[in-house]
Design an enzyme around this catalytic site. Sequence first.
Site, PDB file in Angstrom:
ATOM      1  N   SER A 152       0.838  -1.190   0.000  1.00  0.00           N
ATOM      2  CA  SER A 152       0.000   0.000   0.000  1.00  0.00           C
ATOM      3  C   SER A 152       0.882   1.252   0.000  1.00  0.00           C
ATOM      4  O   SER A 152       1.799   1.363  -0.823  1.00  0.00           O
ATOM      5  CB  SER A 152      -0.941  -0.037   1.209  1.00  0.00           C
ATOM      6  OG  SER A 152      -1.937   0.973   1.122  1.00  0.00           O
ATOM      7  N   ARG A 220     -12.278   8.123   8.386  1.00  0.00           N
ATOM      8  CA  ARG A 220     -11.833   6.742   8.588  1.00  0.00           C
ATOM      9  C   ARG A 220     -12.820   5.750   7.989  1.00  0.00           C
ATOM     10  O   ARG A 220     -12.413   4.731   7.410  1.00  0.00           O
ATOM     11  CB  ARG A 220     -11.646   6.464  10.080  1.00  0.00           C
ATOM     12  CG  ARG A 220     -11.179   5.051  10.394  1.00  0.00           C
ATOM     13  CD  ARG A 220      -9.882   4.722   9.693  1.00  0.00           C
ATOM     14  NE  ARG A 220      -9.399   3.387  10.021  1.00  0.00           N
ATOM     15  CZ  ARG A 220      -8.340   2.817   9.455  1.00  0.00           C
ATOM     16  NH1 ARG A 220      -7.649   3.458   8.533  1.00  0.00           N
ATOM     17  NH2 ARG A 220      -7.951   1.613   9.808  1.00  0.00           N
ATOM     18  N   ASP A 308      -8.931  -5.170  -5.856  1.00  0.00           N
ATOM     19  CA  ASP A 308      -8.566  -3.997  -5.068  1.00  0.00           C
ATOM     20  C   ASP A 308      -9.262  -2.778  -5.674  1.00  0.00           C
ATOM     21  O   ASP A 308      -9.018  -2.428  -6.828  1.00  0.00           O
ATOM     22  CB  ASP A 308      -7.042  -3.825  -5.099  1.00  0.00           C
ATOM     23  CG  ASP A 308      -6.526  -2.779  -4.126  1.00  0.00           C
ATOM     24  OD1 ASP A 308      -7.314  -1.919  -3.691  1.00  0.00           O
ATOM     25  OD2 ASP A 308      -5.326  -2.811  -3.815  1.00  0.00           O
ATOM     26  N   HIS A 341      -8.098  -4.856  -1.147  1.00  0.00           N
ATOM     27  CA  HIS A 341      -6.828  -4.208  -0.813  1.00  0.00           C
ATOM     28  C   HIS A 341      -6.167  -4.819   0.424  1.00  0.00           C
ATOM     29  O   HIS A 341      -4.944  -4.893   0.511  1.00  0.00           O
ATOM     30  CB  HIS A 341      -7.059  -2.710  -0.598  1.00  0.00           C
ATOM     31  CG  HIS A 341      -5.814  -1.940  -0.315  1.00  0.00           C
ATOM     32  ND1 HIS A 341      -4.856  -1.694  -1.279  1.00  0.00           N
ATOM     33  CD2 HIS A 341      -5.346  -1.366   0.829  1.00  0.00           C
ATOM     34  CE1 HIS A 341      -3.864  -0.999  -0.746  1.00  0.00           C
ATOM     35  NE2 HIS A 341      -4.124  -0.787   0.526  1.00  0.00           N
ATOM     36  N   ASP A 342      -6.963  -5.233   1.390  1.00  0.00           N
ATOM     37  CA  ASP A 342      -6.432  -5.766   2.645  1.00  0.00           C
ATOM     38  C   ASP A 342      -5.908  -7.192   2.539  1.00  0.00           C
ATOM     39  O   ASP A 342      -5.501  -7.773   3.550  1.00  0.00           O
ATOM     40  CB  ASP A 342      -7.507  -5.723   3.739  1.00  0.00           C
ATOM     41  CG  ASP A 342      -7.482  -4.419   4.513  1.00  0.00           C
ATOM     42  OD1 ASP A 342      -6.607  -3.583   4.245  1.00  0.00           O
ATOM     43  OD2 ASP A 342      -8.348  -4.231   5.390  1.00  0.00           O
TER      44      ASP A 342
END
Length: 372
Positions: A152, A220, A308, A341-342
């Site tokens: 990332s 967030r 992603d 993405h994670d």
Amino acid sequence: MSNVGVQNNDGSWIYSSDTCLPLEKGGELCGIDLVYETWGSLNADKSNAILVHHALSVGAHVAESERNPEKGWWNDMVGPGKAIDSDKYFVICINNLGSCFGSTGPTSINPETSKPYNATFPEITIGDMVNSQKRLIDALGIKTLYAIVGNSMGAMLSLIWAIEYPENVDRVMLSCSSYKAYPANIANRNIQQSAIRLDPAWNQGDYESNEQLEGFKLARKLGLYTYRNSAEWNRRFNSHDDKDTEDGEITRYMDYNAEKFVKIFDANSYLAITTAMDSYDVTQNYTSNKEAFSKIKANVVVVSEQYDILFTPQQQEELFMALQEADVNCHFISHHSQFGHDAFLVETNRFGGYIREFLQDLHFEEFKIHSL
């Protein structure tokens, strides 16, 4: 000696630079501190060092250690016998400049005012973060890093290392990242930044508490949404017959994670780091992509997560093609995961396999994972 600086109670180290750091956007930062952690030991010729770069919202504590038994953000990946084997390698993770986990950033004391910088912290770049790290690596006496691994935002630092310090890096793995800031990513971060700045409690950066900032919590939540993809969200929260239960569960999840995050992270640091990400482009000081990437001497692996939505496959493919055009010895891994993405944080078994092969002491041409 494997470490330099002063050791904290949690086992991390503080390296202090006694010279000012010129900043790419102008001005300088003086009296810089960098917090870092290490695992394993340097060998006699200091040729076994691996630098792991962390992502936006975490710090230098990658994994548990004797000095700090608390689990780290990549705990399954770093340690004795693990993919990044601390019995074999000296592993380093440096908390980035601008962060709020000990390195110099907005929460630090401005020596000119004897008060926290807050929103007056100077604008920094990803390149500034790398240049500050180079000072620490030099202080450790490490001439060449055996490998750099970045995920990332961390991969942004890794790529700049490979371009700007080509003689000091042997191999680089870049996961779920890009070579420049793309418009969609800048737009996403702009919404998050605006949510923070438009909150009256932000008070031009002089807020009393992060936990009072509803705009920071909203930022967030938007960030968290992009770390997974819609299929994973739907699988996880679409399993109830009762729609009210379903809606309430995802809402509580987002609220809980936003509340948890603002207790440990600083809003001004979030603004400083995401602004640095907005100006990121490893080619901006060169006449062409090829001129920039041609500086790389390291062997490079690009890992793309096919689902992603934050750093899309297009961005990974364009990075890989730029490397190929510059005749960099590079390989491409297309990773398929419901976690988006994670995936690099969640699917450590599969990513561990990539890293083990990447780190093997082979001729890089023997790397078995397919190219694009």
